[in-house]
Design a protein around this motif. Sequence first.
Motif, PDB file in Angstrom:
ATOM      1  N   ASP A 172       0.831  -1.206   0.000  1.00  0.00           N
ATOM      2  CA  ASP A 172       0.000   0.000   0.000  1.00  0.00           C
ATOM      3  C   ASP A 172       0.864   1.254   0.000  1.00  0.00           C
ATOM      4  N   ALA A 173       1.921   1.270   0.828  1.00  0.00           N
ATOM      5  CA  ALA A 173       2.801   2.439   0.881  1.00  0.00           C
ATOM      6  C   ALA A 173       3.501   2.650  -0.457  1.00  0.00           C
ATOM      7  N   ALA A 174       3.952   1.569  -1.102  1.00  0.00           N
ATOM      8  CA  ALA A 174       4.609   1.709  -2.408  1.00  0.00           C
ATOM      9  C   ALA A 174       3.628   2.217  -3.448  1.00  0.00           C
ATOM     10  N   TYR A 175       2.399   1.724  -3.422  1.00  0.00           N
ATOM     11  CA  TYR A 175       1.381   2.184  -4.375  1.00  0.00           C
ATOM     12  C   TYR A 175       1.143   3.684  -4.200  1.00  0.00           C
ATOM     13  N   ARG A 176       1.007   4.114  -2.948  1.00  0.00           N
ATOM     14  CA  ARG A 176       0.763   5.534  -2.690  1.00  0.00           C
ATOM     15  C   ARG A 176       1.966   6.383  -3.104  1.00  0.00           C
ATOM     16  N   ALA A 177       3.174   5.859  -2.935  1.00  0.00           N
ATOM     17  CA  ALA A 177       4.355   6.607  -3.360  1.00  0.00           C
ATOM     18  C   ALA A 177       4.341   6.805  -4.872  1.00  0.00           C
ATOM     19  N   VAL A 178       4.021   5.750  -5.629  1.00  0.00           N
ATOM     20  CA  VAL A 178       3.948   5.869  -7.085  1.00  0.00           C
ATOM     21  C   VAL A 178       2.833   6.836  -7.479  1.00  0.00           C
ATOM     22  N   LEU A 179       1.692   6.732  -6.809  1.00  0.00           N
ATOM     23  CA  LEU A 179       0.572   7.616  -7.117  1.00  0.00           C
ATOM     24  C   LEU A 179       0.934   9.073  -6.873  1.00  0.00           C
ATOM     25  N   GLU A 180       1.579   9.351  -5.758  1.00  0.00           N
ATOM     26  CA  GLU A 180       1.977  10.738  -5.455  1.00  0.00           C
ATOM     27  C   GLU A 180       2.976  11.245  -6.475  1.00  0.00           C
ATOM     28  N   ALA A 181       3.950  10.421  -6.841  1.00  0.00           N
ATOM     29  CA  ALA A 181       4.951  10.854  -7.826  1.00  0.00           C
ATOM     30  C   ALA A 181       4.304  11.130  -9.181  1.00  0.00           C
ATOM     31  N   LEU A 182       3.374  10.270  -9.609  1.00  0.00           N
ATOM     32  CA  LEU A 182       2.710  10.485 -10.898  1.00  0.00           C
ATOM     33  C   LEU A 182       1.810  11.715 -10.861  1.00  0.00           C
ATOM     34  N   THR A 183       1.159  11.949  -9.724  1.00  0.00           N
ATOM     35  CA  THR A 183       0.346  13.161  -9.599  1.00  0.00           C
ATOM     36  C   THR A 183       1.212  14.404  -9.735  1.00  0.00           C
ATOM     37  N   ASN A 184       2.416  14.379  -9.137  1.00  0.00           N
ATOM     38  CA  ASN A 184       3.313  15.526  -9.252  1.00  0.00           C
ATOM     39  C   ASN A 184       3.819  15.702 -10.683  1.00  0.00           C
ATOM     40  N   VAL A 185       4.021  14.593 -11.386  1.00  0.00           N
ATOM     41  CA  VAL A 185       4.403  14.711 -12.795  1.00  0.00           C
ATOM     42  C   VAL A 185       3.302  15.406 -13.575  1.00  0.00           C
ATOM     43  N   ARG A 186       2.075  15.022 -13.327  1.00  0.00           N
ATOM     44  CA  ARG A 186       0.954  15.647 -14.026  1.00  0.00           C
ATOM     45  C   ARG A 186       0.860  17.130 -13.708  1.00  0.00           C
ATOM     46  N   ARG A 187       1.095  17.485 -12.464  1.00  0.00           N
ATOM     47  CA  ARG A 187       0.910  18.878 -12.051  1.00  0.00           C
ATOM     48  C   ARG A 187       2.083  19.754 -12.456  1.00  0.00           C
ATOM     49  N   HIS A 188       3.295  19.238 -12.283  1.00  0.00           N
ATOM     50  CA  HIS A 188       4.473  20.093 -12.419  1.00  0.00           C
ATOM     51  C   HIS A 188       5.277  19.857 -13.695  1.00  0.00           C
ATOM     52  N   ALA A 189       5.071  18.725 -14.341  1.00  0.00           N
ATOM     53  CA  ALA A 189       5.816  18.449 -15.576  1.00  0.00           C
ATOM     54  C   ALA A 189       4.918  17.736 -16.582  1.00  0.00           C
ATOM     55  N   PRO A 190       3.791  18.374 -16.958  1.00  0.00           N
ATOM     56  CA  PRO A 190       2.874  17.696 -17.876  1.00  0.00           C
ATOM     57  C   PRO A 190       3.479  17.441 -19.256  1.00  0.00           C
ATOM     58  N   ALA A 191       4.547  18.174 -19.592  1.00  0.00           N
ATOM     59  CA  ALA A 191       5.168  17.990 -20.907  1.00  0.00           C
ATOM     60  C   ALA A 191       6.290  16.961 -20.891  1.00  0.00           C
ATOM     61  N   ALA A 192       6.435  16.220 -19.799  1.00  0.00           N
ATOM     62  CA  ALA A 192       7.504  15.216 -19.719  1.00  0.00           C
ATOM     63  C   ALA A 192       7.356  14.202 -20.849  1.00  0.00           C
ATOM     64  N   ASP A 193       8.473  13.920 -21.556  1.00  0.00           N
ATOM     65  CA  ASP A 193       8.404  13.029 -22.711  1.00  0.00           C
ATOM     66  C   ASP A 193       8.471  11.559 -22.317  1.00  0.00           C
ATOM     67  N   ARG A 194       8.895  11.248 -21.100  1.00  0.00           N
ATOM     68  CA  ARG A 194       8.954   9.857 -20.673  1.00  0.00           C
ATOM     69  C   ARG A 194       8.790   9.803 -19.148  1.00  0.00           C
ATOM     70  N   VAL A 195       8.058   8.784 -18.707  1.00  0.00           N
ATOM     71  CA  VAL A 195       7.870   8.546 -17.277  1.00  0.00           C
ATOM     72  C   VAL A 195       8.078   7.054 -17.054  1.00  0.00           C
ATOM     73  N   THR A 196       8.890   6.734 -16.050  1.00  0.00           N
ATOM     74  CA  THR A 196       9.231   5.334 -15.784  1.00  0.00           C
ATOM     75  C   THR A 196       8.989   5.021 -14.320  1.00  0.00           C
ATOM     76  N   VAL A 197       8.347   3.862 -14.085  1.00  0.00           N
ATOM     77  CA  VAL A 197       8.131   3.359 -12.730  1.00  0.00           C
ATOM     78  C   VAL A 197       8.905   2.057 -12.591  1.00  0.00           C
ATOM     79  N   THR A 198       9.791   2.009 -11.601  1.00  0.00           N
ATOM     80  CA  THR A 198      10.653   0.838 -11.412  1.00  0.00           C
ATOM     81  C   THR A 198      10.492   0.317 -10.000  1.00  0.00           C
ATOM     82  N   LEU A 199      10.264  -0.986  -9.884  1.00  0.00           N
ATOM     83  CA  LEU A 199      10.150  -1.655  -8.584  1.00  0.00           C
ATOM     84  C   LEU A 199      11.295  -2.633  -8.437  1.00  0.00           C
ATOM     85  N   ALA A 200      11.935  -2.640  -7.274  1.00  0.00           N
ATOM     86  CA  ALA A 200      13.050  -3.551  -7.025  1.00  0.00           C
ATOM     87  C   ALA A 200      12.993  -4.030  -5.590  1.00  0.00           C
ATOM     88  N   HIS A 201      13.214  -5.317  -5.409  1.00  0.00           N
ATOM     89  CA  HIS A 201      13.203  -5.901  -4.074  1.00  0.00           C
ATOM     90  C   HIS A 201      14.480  -6.680  -3.860  1.00  0.00           C
TER      91      HIS A 201
END
Length: 391
Positions: A298-327
Amino acid sequence: MSTGRAAASTGRMAASTGRMAASARWAAVSARRMAATAAAALLLLVPAPFGPWPVWLPALTAAAVLALTALGGPAAVCWAAVLSLAVDLGQVGENGPALLWMPVEYALLLVLTVRAVRRLPGRRAWWGGALGALAGLALPLRFALRQPHPLDASVAGLLIAALPVAAAVGTGLYLRRQDERRTRAVDDARRAQRLAVAGDLHDYVAHELTGILLEVQAARLGGHDEAENARLLARLEAAGQRALASMDHTLDALRAPDGAAPRRHTLAELPALLGHFPTPPALHGLAGLPALPPAVEDAAYRAVLEALTNVRRHAPAADRVTVTLAHAPGSGLTATVTDGGPAHPHPRPGGGSGLDALRTRLAALGGELAAGPLGPAGPGWRVEARIPTGD
């Protein structure tokens, strides 16, 4: 409109009826309390006619202190203490018959002292407690000073009275501390609930509203292609439905009984989350993850959600967005979101609280959050959440 006014009128009538019923119940309780107090006071006065006339003074004093104890609030200790001290100074006659009412008055003064120390606000608690304690300590002197050896009797009376008075003050302080702890616990629980609701609204509703806003802004700058407009309206409708569903989930959490399990997301929901974007971000590392604790996912999901929301708000013109999970065993789960847009600006007024709330959430699990520009790696932004998994 008439239906709405009728419903509002019905609600007001129901509320008024409830207040009247509560007032009637309180009046009934008060009447029973007054009747019981009057009966007890009369019982205290029954022996008085059988003794010499000076015994009426301590008898009436005990009855008055009883009435103040039963019917008065925490401040009643002041009136009771002043009355008791005045009788100490004005007591006349033999001690024998008057001793009958001393234990009752002394016990009531102790009760009033406990109540004053516990309930009175601020300095009034100290004044009330001091007056009650003084009256309790002075009460034995009312009789000791009239003994053949007043000094010895007074010292003995003070020593005997001191321990119960100290116990009354200590009990009042203990109960006051417990009341303050309960009040703080309730306030903390309410604040935690407000923060949880604010976090859900920020994480889910704000995410969807941000997407709707950016879609509308993009549509204003673009052309009026009918097919594209139809797709845009479909996306806006879907985002609005998701925002309403998030609101429903939040309200359900508020209505849920105490101890109900909190709402939690899993990492398996990430593909659906990324699919809400017109150009879905790339997702790496999900397939090879082991089963993780629900709180971690749940915490990891919320972290990804918050980061993507900030991309939408502050960098809507970003040409690439990558989500990486590692354990990695021993180091836990790492969720990283990077974008290739320009460096994120400072948060707009009223914003910027999402990362702070996320950092607090991760810290509660023993994790940490790092966010900042990519630096030498190129333009863009990086958000990295590291959460221990206990393996």
